[in-house]
Design an enzyme around this catalytic site. Structure first.
Site, mmCIF file in Angstrom:
data_model
loop_
_atom_site.group_PDB
_atom_site.id
_atom_site.type_symbol
_atom_site.label_atom_id
_atom_site.label_comp_id
_atom_site.label_asym_id
_atom_site.label_seq_id
_atom_site.Cartn_x
_atom_site.Cartn_y
_atom_site.Cartn_z
ATOM 1 C CE1 TYR A 1 -4.106 -1.497 5.473
ATOM 2 C CE2 TYR A 1 -3.179 0.592 4.748
ATOM 3 C CZ TYR A 1 -3.715 -0.647 4.457
ATOM 4 O OH TYR A 1 -3.850 -1.038 3.149
ATOM 5 C CB SER B 1 -0.900 0.007 1.243
ATOM 6 O OG SER B 1 -1.544 1.249 1.421
#
Length: 262
Positions: free
Chosen positions: A154, A141
């Site tokens: 995250y 990501s």
């Protein structure tokens, strides 16, 4: 790269995982799809089978090391995997004004996004290297490139995935195993739909799967998209750290806390 005939995809019950399963589904392709939600996984498997693929849905939790190791090792002995895509993941973050994330939520996301990746990939490293071929793909990501103030845990997990992929690539490619990392921006999925924030250059999960598939077929080390967001994020790392922090702190975002627990 040789066209993969036997694939393992985790997190295949929705989002990018489902889109990847459908992107690869065709006659002559064997798909092994892992997911926790049996109903959604069965739906993905049915849609992939309708396109002619030989599909095996496996309701399994990537956090369960023992079961993942045993199942993947046995499946690989029967039908050696050409490509494994470690995709399963969840998200969590902070509401505006919150200072810390719930420790249980943090450990839940670590268990899925980081330990789950290890549980997926580790059982295949030795057999792929022994065969001298295969491809390991990680779904990373943009959040793994630079910490974001509204989703620290995250970002931690994705940064860990990036570092792991890069470390493996330098070691395994000498043994004939290709290692690829997809660095993904905003993709319209049920996971991301829960996030309230600006989502520049957001694309569909179908388009994301197409980009990843093309990049993997070309054996790319890094598959980063959308390119403008990737470049902006990379350039942001060149700014003085506290200046970047002040800029990011001005961005309003609400990332719901995951309900997952160990």
């Amino acid at each position: 790269m040789r066209k993969p005939q036997s694939l393992l995809i985790t997190g295949a019950s929705s989002g990018i995982g489902r889109a990847l399963a459908l992107a690869y589904a065709e006659p002559g392709t064997r798909l092994t799809l892992i997911g926790r939600n049996e109903l959604r996984l069965a739906d993905t498997a049915g849609a992939a089978a309708a396109k002619g693929a030989d599909v095996t849905p496996v309701p399994l939790d990537v956090r369960d090391r023992a079961k993942m190791t045993a199942w993947i090792a046995a499946a690989d002995r029967n039908h050696p995997f050409d490509l494994v895509i470690a995709n399963a993941g969840i998200t969590t973050g902070l509401a505006p004004g919150a200072l810390t994330e719930d420790p249980d939520a943090v450990r839940a996301i670590l268990a899925t996004n980081l330990i789950g990746v290890l549980n997926t990939v580790e059982p295949l490293i030795t057999p792929m290297c022994s065969r001298g071929q295969g491809q390991i793909a990680f779904i990373g990501s943009m959040a793994g490139l630079r910490g974001l103030p509204y989703s620290p845990a995250y970002c931690l997990t994705k940064a860990g995935v990036h570092a792991y992929a890069e470390s493996l690539r330098g070691r395994l490619e000498r043994r004939g195993v290709c290692v690829s990392l997809a660095i993904v921006g905003f993709v319209k999925t049920p996971l991301n739909d829960s996030i309230t924030a600006m989502k520049p250059f957001e694309i569909s999960d179908t388009r994301a799967a197409e980009i990843i598939k093309v990049g993997l077929a070309r054996g790319r080390a890094t598959i980063a998209f959308p390119w403008p967001l990737y470049m902006a994020t990379r350039l942001g790392r060149l700014l003085p750290a506290r200046l970047y922090d002040r800029i990011m702190a001005r961005i309003e975002a609400n990332v719901p806390e995951t309900r997952e627990r160990l």
